[in-house]
Design a protein around this motif. Structure first.
Motif, PDB file in Angstrom:
ATOM      1  N   LEU A 116      11.230  -4.871  58.771  1.00  0.00           N
ATOM      2  CA  LEU A 116      12.158  -6.189  58.672  1.00  0.00           C
ATOM      3  C   LEU A 116      13.584  -5.702  58.982  1.00  0.00           C
ATOM      4  O   LEU A 116      13.525  -4.306  58.246  1.00  0.00           O
ATOM      5  N   THR A 117      14.486  -6.250  59.823  1.00  0.00           N
ATOM      6  CA  THR A 117      16.050  -5.562  59.494  1.00  0.00           C
ATOM      7  C   THR A 117      16.408  -6.501  58.754  1.00  0.00           C
ATOM      8  O   THR A 117      16.870  -7.232  59.913  1.00  0.00           O
ATOM      9  N   VAL A 118      17.438  -5.200  58.664  1.00  0.00           N
ATOM     10  CA  VAL A 118      18.394  -6.238  57.466  1.00  0.00           C
ATOM     11  C   VAL A 118      20.218  -6.546  58.337  1.00  0.00           C
ATOM     12  O   VAL A 118      20.171  -4.743  58.670  1.00  0.00           O
ATOM     13  N   HIS A 119      20.951  -6.972  58.248  1.00  0.00           N
ATOM     14  CA  HIS A 119      21.877  -7.598  59.498  1.00  0.00           C
ATOM     15  C   HIS A 119      23.056  -7.873  58.249  1.00  0.00           C
ATOM     16  O   HIS A 119      22.888  -8.204  57.417  1.00  0.00           O
ATOM     17  N   ASN A 120      24.363  -7.146  59.010  1.00  0.00           N
ATOM     18  CA  ASN A 120      25.357  -7.578  58.335  1.00  0.00           C
ATOM     19  C   ASN A 120      25.493  -9.193  58.862  1.00  0.00           C
ATOM     20  O   ASN A 120      25.473  -9.302  59.517  1.00  0.00           O
ATOM     21  N   PRO A 121      26.017  -9.617  57.529  1.00  0.00           N
ATOM     22  CA  PRO A 121      26.598 -11.511  58.431  1.00  0.00           C
ATOM     23  C   PRO A 121      28.092 -11.142  58.740  1.00  0.00           C
ATOM     24  O   PRO A 121      28.062 -12.345  59.719  1.00  0.00           O
ATOM     25  N   ALA A 122      28.681 -10.248  58.383  1.00  0.00           N
ATOM     26  CA  ALA A 122      30.296 -10.744  58.591  1.00  0.00           C
ATOM     27  C   ALA A 122      30.192 -10.223  61.119  1.00  0.00           C
ATOM     28  O   ALA A 122      30.737 -10.595  61.333  1.00  0.00           O
ATOM     29  N   ASN A 123      28.664  -9.061  61.206  1.00  0.00           N
ATOM     30  CA  ASN A 123      29.154  -8.677  62.634  1.00  0.00           C
ATOM     31  C   ASN A 123      27.143  -8.680  63.353  1.00  0.00           C
ATOM     32  O   ASN A 123      27.673  -8.913  64.402  1.00  0.00           O
ATOM     33  N   ASP A 124      26.700  -9.373  62.305  1.00  0.00           N
ATOM     34  CA  ASP A 124      25.173  -9.578  62.617  1.00  0.00           C
ATOM     35  C   ASP A 124      24.419  -8.074  63.133  1.00  0.00           C
ATOM     36  O   ASP A 124      23.536  -8.402  63.980  1.00  0.00           O
ATOM     37  N   VAL A 125      25.409  -7.446  63.430  1.00  0.00           N
ATOM     38  CA  VAL A 125      24.796  -6.042  63.359  1.00  0.00           C
ATOM     39  C   VAL A 125      24.097  -5.370  62.547  1.00  0.00           C
ATOM     40  O   VAL A 125      23.868  -5.771  61.382  1.00  0.00           O
ATOM     41  N   PRO A 126      22.324  -4.896  62.916  1.00  0.00           N
ATOM     42  CA  PRO A 126      21.571  -4.223  62.404  1.00  0.00           C
ATOM     43  C   PRO A 126      21.886  -3.275  61.127  1.00  0.00           C
ATOM     44  O   PRO A 126      22.839  -2.423  61.888  1.00  0.00           O
ATOM     45  N   ILE A 127      21.886  -2.761  59.770  1.00  0.00           N
ATOM     46  CA  ILE A 127      21.805  -2.659  59.137  1.00  0.00           C
ATOM     47  C   ILE A 127      20.899  -1.470  58.754  1.00  0.00           C
ATOM     48  O   ILE A 127      20.574   0.107  58.751  1.00  0.00           O
ATOM     49  N   ALA A 128      19.721  -1.721  59.022  1.00  0.00           N
ATOM     50  CA  ALA A 128      18.819  -1.030  58.077  1.00  0.00           C
ATOM     51  C   ALA A 128      17.391  -1.035  59.034  1.00  0.00           C
ATOM     52  O   ALA A 128      17.317  -3.005  59.193  1.00  0.00           O
ATOM     53  N   THR A 129      16.018  -0.989  59.128  1.00  0.00           N
ATOM     54  CA  THR A 129      15.271  -1.864  58.548  1.00  0.00           C
ATOM     55  C   THR A 129      14.218  -0.905  56.883  1.00  0.00           C
ATOM     56  O   THR A 129      14.193  -0.539  56.685  1.00  0.00           O
ATOM     57  N   VAL A 130      13.453  -1.855  56.581  1.00  0.00           N
ATOM     58  CA  VAL A 130      12.679  -2.065  55.408  1.00  0.00           C
ATOM     59  C   VAL A 130      11.362  -2.187  55.843  1.00  0.00           C
ATOM     60  O   VAL A 130      11.004  -2.917  56.569  1.00  0.00           O
ATOM     61  N   SER A 131      10.238  -1.169  54.897  1.00  0.00           N
ATOM     62  CA  SER A 131       8.848  -1.732  55.449  1.00  0.00           C
ATOM     63  C   SER A 131       8.371  -2.865  54.742  1.00  0.00           C
ATOM     64  O   SER A 131       8.985  -3.052  53.112  1.00  0.00           O
ATOM     65  N   ILE A 132       7.658  -3.771  55.147  1.00  0.00           N
ATOM     66  CA  ILE A 132       7.055  -5.218  54.652  1.00  0.00           C
ATOM     67  C   ILE A 132       6.119  -4.849  53.550  1.00  0.00           C
ATOM     68  O   ILE A 132       5.145  -3.846  54.478  1.00  0.00           O
ATOM     69  N   ALA A 133       5.809  -5.343  53.065  1.00  0.00           N
ATOM     70  CA  ALA A 133       5.326  -4.877  51.551  1.00  0.00           C
ATOM     71  C   ALA A 133       3.954  -5.967  52.172  1.00  0.00           C
ATOM     72  O   ALA A 133       4.130  -7.141  51.865  1.00  0.00           O
ATOM     73  N   ASP A 134       2.487  -5.743  52.320  1.00  0.00           N
ATOM     74  CA  ASP A 134       1.558  -6.676  52.633  1.00  0.00           C
ATOM     75  C   ASP A 134       0.714  -7.088  51.568  1.00  0.00           C
ATOM     76  O   ASP A 134       1.334  -6.716  49.863  1.00  0.00           O
ATOM     77  N   HIS A 135      -0.120  -7.143  52.036  1.00  0.00           N
ATOM     78  CA  HIS A 135      -1.280  -8.145  50.903  1.00  0.00           C
ATOM     79  C   HIS A 135      -2.341  -6.248  50.058  1.00  0.00           C
ATOM     80  O   HIS A 135      -1.897  -7.125  48.715  1.00  0.00           O
ATOM     81  N   GLU A 136      -2.280  -5.606  50.779  1.00  0.00           N
ATOM     82  CA  GLU A 136      -2.092  -4.422  50.278  1.00  0.00           C
ATOM     83  C   GLU A 136      -1.468  -3.354  49.110  1.00  0.00           C
ATOM     84  O   GLU A 136      -1.681  -3.368  47.764  1.00  0.00           O
ATOM     85  N   ALA A 137      -0.412  -3.517  49.648  1.00  0.00           N
ATOM     86  CA  ALA A 137       1.200  -3.184  48.980  1.00  0.00           C
ATOM     87  C   ALA A 137       1.009  -4.011  47.379  1.00  0.00           C
ATOM     88  O   ALA A 137       1.098  -3.533  46.820  1.00  0.00           O
ATOM     89  N   ALA A 138       0.745  -6.138  47.679  1.00  0.00           N
ATOM     90  CA  ALA A 138       0.768  -6.503  46.527  1.00  0.00           C
ATOM     91  C   ALA A 138      -0.885  -6.208  45.096  1.00  0.00           C
ATOM     92  O   ALA A 138      -0.057  -5.889  44.085  1.00  0.00           O
ATOM     93  N   GLU A 139      -1.653  -5.602  45.791  1.00  0.00           N
ATOM     94  CA  GLU A 139      -2.966  -5.543  45.420  1.00  0.00           C
ATOM     95  C   GLU A 139      -2.335  -4.072  45.128  1.00  0.00           C
ATOM     96  O   GLU A 139      -2.462  -3.723  43.054  1.00  0.00           O
ATOM     97  N   GLN A 140      -2.240  -2.696  45.102  1.00  0.00           N
ATOM     98  CA  GLN A 140      -2.099  -1.730  44.587  1.00  0.00           C
ATOM     99  C   GLN A 140      -0.414  -1.889  43.269  1.00  0.00           C
ATOM    100  O   GLN A 140      -0.482  -1.248  42.674  1.00  0.00           O
ATOM    101  N   ALA A 141       0.141  -2.619  44.048  1.00  0.00           N
ATOM    102  CA  ALA A 141       1.574  -3.302  42.856  1.00  0.00           C
ATOM    103  C   ALA A 141       1.098  -3.568  41.460  1.00  0.00           C
ATOM    104  O   ALA A 141       1.748  -2.938  40.571  1.00  0.00           O
ATOM    105  N   LEU A 142      -0.199  -4.639  42.113  1.00  0.00           N
ATOM    106  CA  LEU A 142      -0.244  -5.059  40.240  1.00  0.00           C
ATOM    107  C   LEU A 142      -1.179  -3.995  39.755  1.00  0.00           C
ATOM    108  O   LEU A 142      -1.715  -4.138  38.403  1.00  0.00           O
ATOM    109  N   ASN A 143      -2.387  -3.321  40.688  1.00  0.00           N
ATOM    110  CA  ASN A 143      -3.064  -2.713  40.022  1.00  0.00           C
ATOM    111  C   ASN A 143      -2.242  -1.596  39.376  1.00  0.00           C
ATOM    112  O   ASN A 143      -2.491  -1.461  37.618  1.00  0.00           O
ATOM    113  N   ALA A 144      -1.336  -0.773  39.694  1.00  0.00           N
ATOM    114  CA  ALA A 144      -0.288  -0.209  38.899  1.00  0.00           C
ATOM    115  C   ALA A 144       1.082  -0.157  37.967  1.00  0.00           C
ATOM    116  O   ALA A 144       0.550   0.112  37.014  1.00  0.00           O
ATOM    117  N   ALA A 145       1.081  -2.112  38.014  1.00  0.00           N
ATOM    118  CA  ALA A 145       1.959  -2.788  37.286  1.00  0.00           C
ATOM    119  C   ALA A 145       0.987  -2.438  35.787  1.00  0.00           C
ATOM    120  O   ALA A 145       1.105  -2.825  34.715  1.00  0.00           O
TER     121      ALA A 145
END
Ligand code: SIN
Length: 478
Positions: free
Chosen positions: A23-52
């Motif tokens: 996912l790309t994060v933008h600066n709302p002042a100028n719409d310039v991309p700041i960073a990309t972030v890895s998206i958590a999918d179903h598998e990530a949610a399941e792992q997070a749940l088990n770990a929690a």
């Protein structure tokens, strides 16, 4: 520590989540991309749940004193990184740097407060109903918590949920806003450094909130949902939580009245409104949405307000002297512009409009002659637009103030002691500012009535939201 790089990650069980989807994060002042972030999918949610779930077994055994010490370290780390966190926040959210810095301290304040409260999760000894019995209550952590937080306060809305959860002994899975995930990730990194267990605070970033959240809410492992956002989304989340009967805390939308009675000090009232309306460019749930001004002081108040608003500078939050940053995105600006046009078409007058650059910037605007037939009266404006409504008597203005489905914050200015008492008692709101425009504070209970939500955050109430009372009835043999 590097808080954010151009490639950031969702954070599962203490590790960056690797994913093909970004996912790309933008600066709302100028719409310039700041960073990309890895998206958590179903598998990530399941792992997070088990770990929690596994983490809960550890966390609930940890003495409160130890959890308090970890929180205190987190508090100090947040303050040590305040300049970097503030700059990151302004870059992804847009608010002026001075406000971002104030929010970092506000956010840290919740961590400090709940570090102190962690050791006060007292149960009770209840005077017994019969001889030979002891009745006591103990407080136990509720279990795994899912938190969903908004973009308008990218740090504070997180710490005021995660800190009490940790203080109580609950692991936390966070779905931050996709507009401002970088501040959330930075906070999680600092929490790990402070000594949080790897699954005590996990961050799942997604551009498809419904797909990510629905299975988490369907899971019986998640025992509590805590949400800050719109009333419409809150209702959907409540419905999704019903099947597994989760505890919920809901900080939903507001439609704050700001009433200026004829006895008010007009300059004090204007100063209060400048905070209650223009903090974060009007993008707060507690923002003054309907400004009711007594007809006897209507002219004087409007003139003084115009004089104050004229001084506001709209611009990039990173630039010195900016008072109002951009709105979060084009949709927010379109909505605010629609509300102004709708009000003008139904008889409101625009008595002031400042200047603002192109893009997501919006010029501060003052409307008067606003009435109940206009959409701006009923919807959260979430922009630097003041709507003024003249009134003539106390009982009708209190009726108008209450005659909406929300009940989060209200404000009024008066120097009449009896009136202060009457109006404070009559307003159907969870929070009331009396001769004060800034009411939010970690030590005070934040929350609303009616469709503004359920539960309270901050204060001693905030910890109770993550605890269950267990009643023990013990019979002694004679
Ligand atoms: C909000 O707008 O949701 C929170 C504002 C505050 O904490 O003051």
């Amino acid at each position: 520590m590097t808080l954010i790089t151009e490639q950031a990650h969702s954070w599962v069980n203490g590790n960056p989540w690797q994913s093909q989807r970004q996912l790309t994060v933008h600066n709302p002042a100028n719409d310039v991309p700041i960073a990309t972030v890895s998206i958590a999918d179903h598998e990530a949610a399941e792992q997070a749940l088990n770990a929690a779930q596994a983490c809960f077994d550890i966390l609930k055994q940890r003495p409160a004193q130890q959890r308090a010490e970890v929180l205190l370290r987190w508090y100090h780390l947040i303050l040590d990184h305040q300049a970097a966190l503030a700059e990151l926040m302004t870059t992804e959210q847009g608010k002026p740097l001075s406000e971002a810095l104030a929010e970092v301290r506000y956010a840290a304040g919740f961590v400090q407060w709940f570090a102190e409260e962690a050791r006060r999760a007292y149960g009770e000894v209840i005077p017994s109903h019969s001889a030979g019995h002891q009745l006591i209550t103990v407080k136990q952590p509720i279990g795994v918590v899912l938190g969903i937080t908004p973009w308008n306060f990218p740090l504070a809305m997180i710490t005021r949920k995660v800190a009490p959860a940790y203080a109580a002994g609950c692991p936390f899975i966070l779905k931050p806003s996709e507009e401002t995930p970088l501040s959330a990730i930075a906070l999680a990194k600092l929490a790990l450094e402070a000594g949080f267990e790897s699954a005590a605070f996990q961050v799942l970033v997604s551009d498809d909130a419904a797909a990510l959240v629905a299975p988490l809410l369907a899971s019986p492992v998640v025992r509590k949902l805590t949400f800050t956002g719109s009333t419409a989304v809150g209702k959907k989340l409540l419905a999704l939580s019903a099947d597994t009967v989760k505890r919920t805390s809901m900080e939903l939308g507001g439609n704050a009245p700001f009433i200026v009675f004829s006895s008010a000090d007009v300059h004090e009232a204007v100063a209060g409104l400048m905070i209650a309306k223009f903090r974060n460019g009007g993008q707060t749930c507690v923002a003054a949405n309907r400004v009711f001004v007594h007809q006897d002081i209507h002219e004087a108040f409007t003139d003084a307000l115009i004089e104050a608003v004229e001084k506001l500078r709209v611009g990039d939050g990173l630039e010195a002297n900016t008072d109002i940053g951009p709105l979060i995105n084009a949709k927010a600006k379109d909505k605010a512009e629609y509300l102004v046009e709708d009000a003008l078409s139904k008889g409101a007058q625009r008595v002031f409009q400042g200047t603002a650059g192109a893009g997501h910037f919006m010029a501060p605007t003052i409307l008067r002659g606003v009435s109940e037939k206009m959409d701006i009266y009923h919807q959260e404006i979430f922009a630097p637009v003041v709507s003024i409504i003249a009134f003539s008597d106390e009982s009708s203005v209190v009726r108008q103030a209450n005659d909406v489905k929300e009940g989060l914050a209200a404000y009024f200015y008066s120097q009449d002691v009896s009136q202060i008492h009457r109006v404070s008692m009559a307003l159907e709101y969870g929070m009331v500012g009396i001769n004060e425009g800034a009411i939010s504070n970690p030590v005070a209970p934040f929350g609303g009535v009616k469709q503004s939500g359920l539960g309270r955050e901050g204060a001693k109430e905030g910890l109770q939201e993550f605890l269950e009372s267990k009643y023990l009835c013990q019979k002694f043999s004679s």
